[in-house]
Scaffold this motif. Sequence first.
Motif, PDB file in Angstrom:
ATOM      1  N   VAL A 214       0.874  -1.100  -0.035  1.00 30.42           N
ATOM      2  CA  VAL A 214       0.041   0.039   0.070  1.00 30.42           C
ATOM      3  C   VAL A 214       0.831   1.382  -0.053  1.00 30.42           C
ATOM      4  O   VAL A 214       0.641   2.195  -1.044  1.00 30.42           O
ATOM      5  CB  VAL A 214      -1.071  -0.083   1.178  1.00 30.42           C
ATOM      6  CG1 VAL A 214      -1.841   1.290   1.415  1.00 30.42           C
ATOM      7  CG2 VAL A 214      -1.869  -1.253   1.246  1.00 30.42           C
TER       8      VAL A 214
ATOM      9  N   THR B  89      -1.089  -2.786  -5.442  1.00 31.03           N
ATOM     10  CA  THR B  89      -2.162  -2.652  -4.948  1.00 31.03           C
ATOM     11  C   THR B  89      -2.963  -1.159  -5.085  1.00 31.03           C
ATOM     12  O   THR B  89      -2.171  -0.229  -4.917  1.00 31.03           O
ATOM     13  CB  THR B  89      -2.715  -3.075  -3.397  1.00 31.03           C
ATOM     14  OG1 THR B  89      -3.881  -2.755  -3.240  1.00 31.03           O
ATOM     15  CG2 THR B  89      -1.978  -2.188  -2.539  1.00 31.03           C
TER      16      THR B  89
ATOM     17  N   ASP C 217      -5.022   0.284  -3.219  1.00 35.47           N
ATOM     18  CA  ASP C 217      -5.406   0.795  -1.953  1.00 35.47           C
ATOM     19  C   ASP C 217      -4.541   2.097  -1.578  1.00 35.47           C
ATOM     20  O   ASP C 217      -3.294   1.812  -1.947  1.00 35.47           O
ATOM     21  CB  ASP C 217      -5.515  -0.215  -0.593  1.00 35.47           C
ATOM     22  CG  ASP C 217      -6.512  -1.001  -0.503  1.00 35.47           C
ATOM     23  OD1 ASP C 217      -7.601  -0.611  -0.556  1.00 35.47           O
ATOM     24  OD2 ASP C 217      -6.367  -2.497  -0.246  1.00 35.47           O
ATOM     25  N   THR C 218      -4.788   3.003  -1.055  1.00 32.79           N
ATOM     26  CA  THR C 218      -4.000   4.121  -0.767  1.00 32.79           C
ATOM     27  C   THR C 218      -3.702   4.425   0.789  1.00 32.79           C
ATOM     28  O   THR C 218      -2.942   5.251   0.983  1.00 32.79           O
ATOM     29  CB  THR C 218      -4.514   5.388  -1.444  1.00 32.79           C
ATOM     30  OG1 THR C 218      -5.840   5.473  -1.077  1.00 32.79           O
ATOM     31  CG2 THR C 218      -4.198   5.232  -2.995  1.00 32.79           C
TER      32      THR C 218
END
Length: 176
Positions: free
Chosen positions: A29, A35, A37-38
């Motif tokens: 991340v 991914t 996702d942040t």
Amino acid sequence: MPSERTEVQVRPGAEGDLGALTDLYNHYVRETPITFDTAVFTPEERRPWLLSHPEDGPYRLMVATDTESAGTSQRILGYATSSPFRAKPAYATSVEVTVYLAPDAGGRGIGTLLYKALFEALAGEDLHRAYAGIAQPNEASTRLHERFGFRHVGTYREVGRKFGRYWDVAWYEKDL
């Protein structure tokens, strides 16, 4: 300097793995576009994800551990999952699969061990296809998926924005 060969065990994921699995995922991340996702997760925020991967059924979590770790807990080197491809009922025989490795565990065959165990576990399930989305570029992941018989079916161009830029995702599928 020669690298030490680590013995690796692959097993189903367990509740006790949650902290280490969360730390491993959070690396991706924070540091990579692998991914989309942040924001990093706490273990409690990741608990529903862990619980959605029981030891049986089509949605599995396989974990690779270092069998030579000292003490009672073994170091997690990576994990592979199968998850619902989409929420609608007609997609029930399709899964999305993924592999994440510890930053220092790449290039040692651990992804291959994880996928081998995952696909063996899924062999008796009522599944028709596996799908994998690979943020580009990612040659190691592409090679791994192709080794397991995945074929490229298309690329979503600039589908995700992270680190101030847009990223493509190549989609692969495999018959199960």
